[in-house]
Design an enzyme around this catalytic site. Structure first.
Site, PDB file in Angstrom:
ATOM      1  N   HIS A  93       0.855  -1.254   0.138  1.00 30.78           N
ATOM      2  CA  HIS A  93       0.013   0.052   0.045  1.00 30.78           C
ATOM      3  C   HIS A  93       0.838   1.157   0.086  1.00 30.78           C
ATOM      4  O   HIS A  93       2.147   1.203   0.558  1.00 30.78           O
ATOM      5  CB  HIS A  93      -0.660   0.037   1.287  1.00 30.78           C
ATOM      6  CG  HIS A  93      -1.735  -1.004   1.193  1.00 30.78           C
ATOM      7  ND1 HIS A  93      -3.163  -1.031   0.373  1.00 30.78           N
ATOM      8  CD2 HIS A  93      -2.093  -2.175   1.681  1.00 30.78           C
ATOM      9  CE1 HIS A  93      -3.747  -2.323   0.661  1.00 30.78           C
ATOM     10  NE2 HIS A  93      -3.205  -2.635   1.584  1.00 30.78           N
ATOM     11  N   ALA A 135      12.935 -21.594   6.476  1.00 32.78           N
ATOM     12  CA  ALA A 135      11.560 -21.352   7.427  1.00 32.78           C
ATOM     13  C   ALA A 135      11.772 -19.949   8.097  1.00 32.78           C
ATOM     14  O   ALA A 135      12.850 -19.657   8.810  1.00 32.78           O
ATOM     15  CB  ALA A 135      11.309 -22.561   8.373  1.00 32.78           C
ATOM     16  N   LYS A 159      24.335 -20.421   2.827  1.00 34.43           N
ATOM     17  CA  LYS A 159      25.099 -21.513   2.221  1.00 34.43           C
ATOM     18  C   LYS A 159      24.906 -21.255   0.564  1.00 34.43           C
ATOM     19  O   LYS A 159      23.914 -20.979   0.214  1.00 34.43           O
ATOM     20  CB  LYS A 159      24.596 -22.717   2.621  1.00 34.43           C
ATOM     21  CG  LYS A 159      25.462 -24.127   2.055  1.00 34.43           C
ATOM     22  CD  LYS A 159      24.815 -25.471   2.797  1.00 34.43           C
ATOM     23  CE  LYS A 159      25.705 -26.399   2.065  1.00 34.43           C
ATOM     24  NZ  LYS A 159      25.426 -27.687   2.829  1.00 34.43           N
TER      25      LYS A 159
END
Length: 176
Positions: A93, A135, A159
């Site tokens: 927005h 995650a 990595k």
């Protein structure tokens, strides 16, 4: 019998028939994600599915709890996996006027990527092939070179992956 039904109706072999029954109920009867031409988990939300370009074996929103907003467009490459509760947001927005949506470049996610649970990908981000988003990672900038594992908030490379090994994997496992 299950294989016959899958072949007749073009159903995926990696999800059970109960997924399609729930999808039918929520998309066709309750009209949740009704414009999405592929099966979506009933707890996921997909906005502007016509602005999503997806590769082979890619079904954005098939994992539980996904929030996918594609007003500026999303391009997802072949064999990319999107984990549960992932947010892919292609627009913000306006900072002054919340009724205005700012334009941005489309989000681009390469081939053979893996977006881990609770990850968030923000507007204009480009992820190259074989990018793994860990995650809980929040991706605020592009990693167009790919072949890496991202983690943290904001995302950073934790990595690098071997390009030759990745290429060999894709050629042997997913040869046409």
């Amino acid at each position: 019998m299950k294989k016959i039904i899958q072949n007749i109706f073009g159903l995926r072999k990696d999800v059970g028939i109960n997924f399609y029954i729930a999808d039918f109920f929520y998309r066709r009867i309750l009209r949740q994600n009704a414009d999405t031409p592929w099966a979506v988990h009933f707890t996921s939300t997909v906005y502007f599915p016509k602005k999503i370009s997806r590769g082979k074996n890619v079904y954005p929103g098939d994992s539980p709890g996904n929030y996918i907003e594609a007003s500026n467009g999303i391009v997802i490459g072949d064999y990319t996996n999107i984990g549960p509760n992932v947010g892919i947001i292609s627009a913000n927005h306006n900072l002054i006027d919340n009724a205005v949506v700012d334009t941005a470049a489309p989000i681009k996610i390469g081939n053979f990527c893996w977006i881990g649970m609770n990850a968030v990908i923000l507007p204009g981000v480009e992820l190259g092939d074989f990018t793994i988003v860990g995650a809980g990672t929040v991706v605020t900038k592009s990693f167009a070179e790919g072949y890496c594992v991202l983690g943290g908030t904001p995302a950073q490379i934790i990595k690098h992956l071997n390009k030759d090994a990745c290429s060999q994997f894709s050629k042997t496992k997913y040869a046409n």
